[in-house]
Design a protein around this motif. Sequence first.
Motif, PDB file in Angstrom:
ATOM      1  N   HIS A   1      -7.306   2.958  -5.192  1.00  0.00           N
ATOM      2  CA  HIS A   1      -7.597   3.359  -3.815  1.00  0.00           C
ATOM      3  C   HIS A   1      -6.650   4.459  -3.342  1.00  0.00           C
ATOM      4  CE1 HIS A   1      -9.750  -0.699  -2.823  1.00  0.00           C
ATOM      5  NE2 HIS A   1     -10.464   0.097  -3.601  1.00  0.00           N
TER       6      HIS A   1
ATOM      7  N   ARG B   1       0.833  -1.208   0.000  1.00  0.00           N
ATOM      8  CA  ARG B   1       0.000   0.000   0.000  1.00  0.00           C
ATOM      9  C   ARG B   1       0.867   1.258   0.000  1.00  0.00           C
ATOM     10  NH1 ARG B   1      -3.064  -3.032   3.877  1.00  0.00           N
ATOM     11  NH2 ARG B   1      -2.063  -1.843   5.561  1.00  0.00           N
TER      12      ARG B   1
ATOM     13  N   THR C   1      -5.968  -2.212  -8.215  1.00  0.00           N
ATOM     14  CA  THR C   1      -6.911  -1.843  -7.157  1.00  0.00           C
ATOM     15  C   THR C   1      -6.251  -0.939  -6.122  1.00  0.00           C
ATOM     16  OG1 THR C   1      -8.119  -3.927  -7.465  1.00  0.00           O
ATOM     17  CG2 THR C   1      -8.464  -2.742  -5.392  1.00  0.00           C
ATOM     18  N   ARG C   2      -5.009  -1.242  -5.761  1.00  0.00           N
ATOM     19  CA  ARG C   2      -4.310  -0.380  -4.805  1.00  0.00           C
ATOM     20  C   ARG C   2      -4.035   0.995  -5.399  1.00  0.00           C
ATOM     21  NH1 ARG C   2      -1.477  -5.318  -3.561  1.00  0.00           N
ATOM     22  NH2 ARG C   2       0.226  -4.716  -4.956  1.00  0.00           N
TER      23      ARG C   2
ATOM     24  N   SER D   1       0.975   4.308  -2.933  1.00  0.00           N
ATOM     25  CA  SER D   1       0.656   5.700  -2.605  1.00  0.00           C
ATOM     26  C   SER D   1       1.797   6.664  -2.883  1.00  0.00           C
ATOM     27  CB  SER D   1       0.257   5.797  -1.128  1.00  0.00           C
ATOM     28  OG  SER D   1       1.343   5.417  -0.282  1.00  0.00           O
TER      29      SER D   1
END
Length: 310
Positions: free
Chosen positions: A191, A90, A187-188, A94
Amino acid sequence: MKERPLVKSLAAEQSADAALGVLSHFRVEFYDCLYTRADALFELTDAVLCSDGPVTSLVELTLTAEHRRGHGAMYDAVNHGWLEPRRLRRLLASTPLPRAADGRIVLAVDVSNWLRPDAPTSPELLFCHVYGRGRSADQFIPGWPYSFVAALETGRTSWTAVLDAIRLGPCDDATAVTATQLREVVTRLVHAGQWRLGDADILVVMDTGYDVTRLAYVLADLPSSWSAACARTASCSGTPAHAAPPRAADSPASTAASSPSPSRSPGTPLTRPRRATPPATARPKPSPGTGCTPACRLVAPGSTTAANSL
């Protein structure tokens, strides 16, 4: 001691203060991903990144200035340390990503082998197909194949942002593992706000060893476009919206020609004998449309012809 600039590993369009701010934030978040033996693992990571050449021995890393502990602490960190992989994934998603010239995200998928010819007792070893060893001849060497997903950028640079890595086992279906890996990475990214509605589709590039037709069909719900090399002088590209499952009416030439190259197989289990099938017991060639190998036929948007492998 020679100073090593840190800003060169970050995006070139950022200012020095902004780049160092991103780097500082990443280091703090990365330390939070280390749950056991955090200090020793953090210094070991710094030693790997700041080493002057390829790492050939863990003990040599304890001699670097970044590693302030002894070799005993290093072995303790390697044997008993723990890094939370989901939190690290994650964090990587980011972090500011490199992008193409048009601003879209470009993901590359490939398999890299960690060769272990001198470790016969290591678990789940595979025969990895490699080139350039032993008089430039291709060989099968025991090792561990890893499937990588990395974000690419344009321009003359060798920097890539690795977003995920998974080790392939003897019983794994490489295409199924890649599909799951790509779905989780995209998907990460969504998000994390790296892709929003209205942005250009994420471009996924790969080489001839992947079943791009199956991947595009399975991942048709993702905001992604696909580009894959089907032969040395040909390529297949398209979007999942135009992809279709393999059809029984595909021509024999396109069905047989799109078979994944055996030289790009992630690995061959050690227990699998590599013997040629005797001519007397050879299996008959399947008729067209039996589903032996799906045809690589993806139509690019606005195109009237299919890009078939040659």
